[in-house]
Design a protein around this motif. Sequence first.
Motif, PDB file in Angstrom:
ATOM      1  N   ASN A 150       2.845  -9.428 -14.406  1.00 10.12           N
ATOM      2  CA  ASN A 150       2.315 -10.044 -13.188  1.00 10.12           C
ATOM      3  C   ASN A 150       1.068 -10.804 -13.611  1.00 10.12           C
ATOM      4  N   ARG A 151       1.092 -12.114 -13.499  1.00  9.08           N
ATOM      5  CA  ARG A 151       0.001 -12.938 -14.031  1.00  9.08           C
ATOM      6  C   ARG A 151      -1.142 -13.118 -13.040  1.00  9.08           C
ATOM      7  N   GLN A 152      -1.021 -12.498 -11.870  1.00  8.01           N
ATOM      8  CA  GLN A 152      -2.076 -12.549 -10.873  1.00  8.01           C
ATOM      9  C   GLN A 152      -2.664 -11.138 -10.684  1.00  8.01           C
ATOM     10  N   ALA A 153      -3.716 -11.014  -9.880  1.00 10.62           N
ATOM     11  CA  ALA A 153      -4.387  -9.729  -9.660  1.00 10.62           C
ATOM     12  C   ALA A 153      -3.662  -8.912  -8.593  1.00 10.62           C
ATOM     13  N   TYR A 154      -2.366  -8.675  -8.840  1.00 14.14           N
ATOM     14  CA  TYR A 154      -1.558  -7.895  -7.919  1.00 14.14           C
ATOM     15  C   TYR A 154      -0.798  -6.836  -8.704  1.00 14.14           C
ATOM     16  N   PRO A 155      -0.319  -5.800  -8.023  1.00 14.73           N
ATOM     17  CA  PRO A 155       0.397  -4.741  -8.747  1.00 14.73           C
ATOM     18  C   PRO A 155       1.782  -5.175  -9.197  1.00 14.73           C
ATOM     19  N   LEU A 156       2.287  -4.458 -10.196  1.00 17.68           N
ATOM     20  CA  LEU A 156       3.636  -4.628 -10.689  1.00 17.68           C
ATOM     21  C   LEU A 156       4.409  -3.371 -10.284  1.00 17.68           C
ATOM     22  N   ASN A 157       5.471  -3.516  -9.490  1.00 17.19           N
ATOM     23  CA  ASN A 157       6.212  -2.394  -8.928  1.00 17.19           C
ATOM     24  C   ASN A 157       7.605  -2.282  -9.531  1.00 17.19           C
ATOM     25  N   PHE A 158       8.054  -1.030  -9.714  1.00 17.11           N
ATOM     26  CA  PHE A 158       9.408  -0.735 -10.162  1.00 17.11           C
ATOM     27  C   PHE A 158      10.000   0.279  -9.192  1.00 17.11           C
ATOM     28  N   GLY A 159      11.267   0.112  -8.827  1.00 16.93           N
ATOM     29  CA  GLY A 159      11.838   1.000  -7.826  1.00 16.93           C
ATOM     30  C   GLY A 159      13.286   1.326  -8.038  1.00 16.93           C
ATOM     31  N   THR A 160      13.729   2.352  -7.296  1.00 18.25           N
ATOM     32  CA  THR A 160      15.141   2.715  -7.204  1.00 18.25           C
ATOM     33  C   THR A 160      15.447   3.013  -5.746  1.00 18.25           C
ATOM     34  N   ASN A 161      16.711   2.853  -5.364  1.00 17.58           N
ATOM     35  CA  ASN A 161      17.141   3.165  -4.005  1.00 17.58           C
ATOM     36  C   ASN A 161      16.271   2.465  -2.964  1.00 17.58           C
ATOM     37  N   ASP A 162      15.898   1.230  -3.279  1.00 14.57           N
ATOM     38  CA  ASP A 162      15.081   0.405  -2.386  1.00 14.57           C
ATOM     39  C   ASP A 162      13.721   1.029  -2.073  1.00 14.57           C
ATOM     40  N   THR A 163      13.215   1.842  -3.021  1.00 15.59           N
ATOM     41  CA  THR A 163      11.920   2.507  -2.849  1.00 15.59           C
ATOM     42  C   THR A 163      11.103   2.350  -4.124  1.00 15.59           C
ATOM     43  N   THR A 164       9.818   2.014  -3.979  1.00 12.10           N
ATOM     44  CA  THR A 164       8.935   1.891  -5.148  1.00 12.10           C
ATOM     45  C   THR A 164       8.708   3.258  -5.772  1.00 12.10           C
ATOM     46  N   ARG A 165       8.996   3.383  -7.062  1.00 12.82           N
ATOM     47  CA  ARG A 165       8.819   4.636  -7.785  1.00 12.82           C
ATOM     48  C   ARG A 165       7.643   4.595  -8.757  1.00 12.82           C
ATOM     49  N   MET A 166       7.348   3.408  -9.287  1.00 16.28           N
ATOM     50  CA  MET A 166       6.273   3.287 -10.260  1.00 16.28           C
ATOM     51  C   MET A 166       5.512   1.997 -10.007  1.00 16.28           C
ATOM     52  N   THR A 167       4.195   2.073 -10.092  1.00 17.71           N
ATOM     53  CA  THR A 167       3.333   0.913  -9.890  1.00 17.71           C
ATOM     54  C   THR A 167       2.302   0.847 -11.000  1.00 17.71           C
ATOM     55  N   ILE A 168       2.082  -0.352 -11.519  1.00 16.84           N
ATOM     56  CA  ILE A 168       0.947  -0.624 -12.408  1.00 16.84           C
ATOM     57  C   ILE A 168       0.054  -1.597 -11.663  1.00 16.84           C
ATOM     58  N   ASP A 169      -1.167  -1.152 -11.328  1.00 18.37           N
ATOM     59  CA  ASP A 169      -2.016  -2.026 -10.529  1.00 18.37           C
ATOM     60  C   ASP A 169      -2.739  -3.042 -11.404  1.00 18.37           C
ATOM     61  N   ALA A 170      -3.554  -3.884 -10.784  1.00 21.28           N
ATOM     62  CA  ALA A 170      -4.202  -4.981 -11.495  1.00 21.28           C
ATOM     63  C   ALA A 170      -5.158  -4.506 -12.581  1.00 21.28           C
ATOM     64  N   SER A 171      -5.643  -3.258 -12.458  1.00 21.27           N
ATOM     65  CA  SER A 171      -6.564  -2.724 -13.470  1.00 21.27           C
ATOM     66  C   SER A 171      -5.828  -2.065 -14.626  1.00 21.27           C
ATOM     67  N   GLY A 172      -4.497  -1.905 -14.488  1.00 20.34           N
ATOM     68  CA  GLY A 172      -3.712  -1.259 -15.535  1.00 20.34           C
ATOM     69  C   GLY A 172      -3.446   0.206 -15.273  1.00 20.34           C
ATOM     70  N   ALA A 173      -3.922   0.740 -14.130  1.00 19.50           N
ATOM     71  CA  ALA A 173      -3.669   2.136 -13.797  1.00 19.50           C
ATOM     72  C   ALA A 173      -2.202   2.319 -13.428  1.00 19.50           C
ATOM     73  N   LEU A 174      -1.635   3.485 -13.789  1.00 20.82           N
ATOM     74  CA  LEU A 174      -0.223   3.772 -13.581  1.00 20.82           C
ATOM     75  C   LEU A 174      -0.056   4.793 -12.472  1.00 20.82           C
ATOM     76  N   PHE A 175       0.856   4.513 -11.534  1.00 25.09           N
ATOM     77  CA  PHE A 175       1.135   5.413 -10.422  1.00 25.09           C
ATOM     78  C   PHE A 175       2.626   5.725 -10.410  1.00 25.09           C
ATOM     79  N   LEU A 176       2.985   7.007 -10.368  1.00 23.15           N
ATOM     80  CA  LEU A 176       4.376   7.429 -10.268  1.00 23.15           C
ATOM     81  C   LEU A 176       4.572   8.156  -8.943  1.00 23.15           C
ATOM     82  N   ASN A 177       5.435   7.618  -8.103  1.00 21.82           N
ATOM     83  CA  ASN A 177       5.732   8.189  -6.787  1.00 21.82           C
ATOM     84  C   ASN A 177       4.510   8.271  -5.893  1.00 21.82           C
TER      85      ASN A 177
END
Length: 299
Positions: free
Chosen positions: A45-72
Amino acid sequence: ASNFSGYVTLDLRDTTGGIIDFSEASAGVHSRIQAVVNNSLNITNRQAYPLNFGTNDTTRMTIDASGALFLNTTSAMDNCFVSLMDHTNGEAFVGIEAKDDSNVGIRLGHGGTRKWVWYSDPSDNLIYYSNAGSAERMRIDSSGRVGIGTDNPSNYYSGADNLVVYQSSGEAGITVATATNTTGALYFADGTSGNEQYRGGIAYSHGAEILSLVSGGATKAIINSSGHLLVGTTSDAALDGVSPGICVGSTSSTTSGITFSNANHEWLIYNASDGKLRFYDSTDNTEFAFVDTGRRFTF
């Protein structure tokens, strides 16, 4: 686009790789997928927004603009670079498993320098290791024994090796610190109710400056701030202006006394329930003298 073995594909052929950009005319490239020949696949993501990954039409993992990782989750725990939450509202675990029979754990560092390692070895020991000091600091072995400063708590007396504190040189100890108006203690329990919780023990009252010894669920001896030893009593009141260094008493109407013994003989001096101070040869169960309440000495 082409069809390959039943799949629809987008074939970007170049000697260095291929790029798919997601953009709008006014803002330029927002996100990019880049494949580098014989190297990496990059999703950015080349802008200051999160990068989201999902399954079953639901976000499961997010990497925010600072590089922090969120699971569920999308909420960071305090000062955590990685935040995880169970998605079924049940227990939550992080699993780390070595493929073969080797160590597995977590390394902690500061400024590029590894400081601490918390790991499990193939012998099922949980070990806390200091990289900075190049030494093991603590372990919980496969039997649940805790060793601080030693990697072999089982080497010590088996009746008291649940916790072993070791110092290879110099002094070693355990400190119980409390406020100045409370009590610190070490108790020996054989149950969870009443005085089963403190059948024996050592306690120090900082308010009264008294060291107490507990036996049978009650205080049996104390050393007060004057250095006086009181056994079976809590009073060292002065008699005729003399404050005794050792007081032996009884909380009931029975006798109290002092025994002097060695491998060959035993003598007993005790205060009987009739008020007499009696002198007794315990070896042959013979009373040989007493002082009565009239202060008369009879031998």
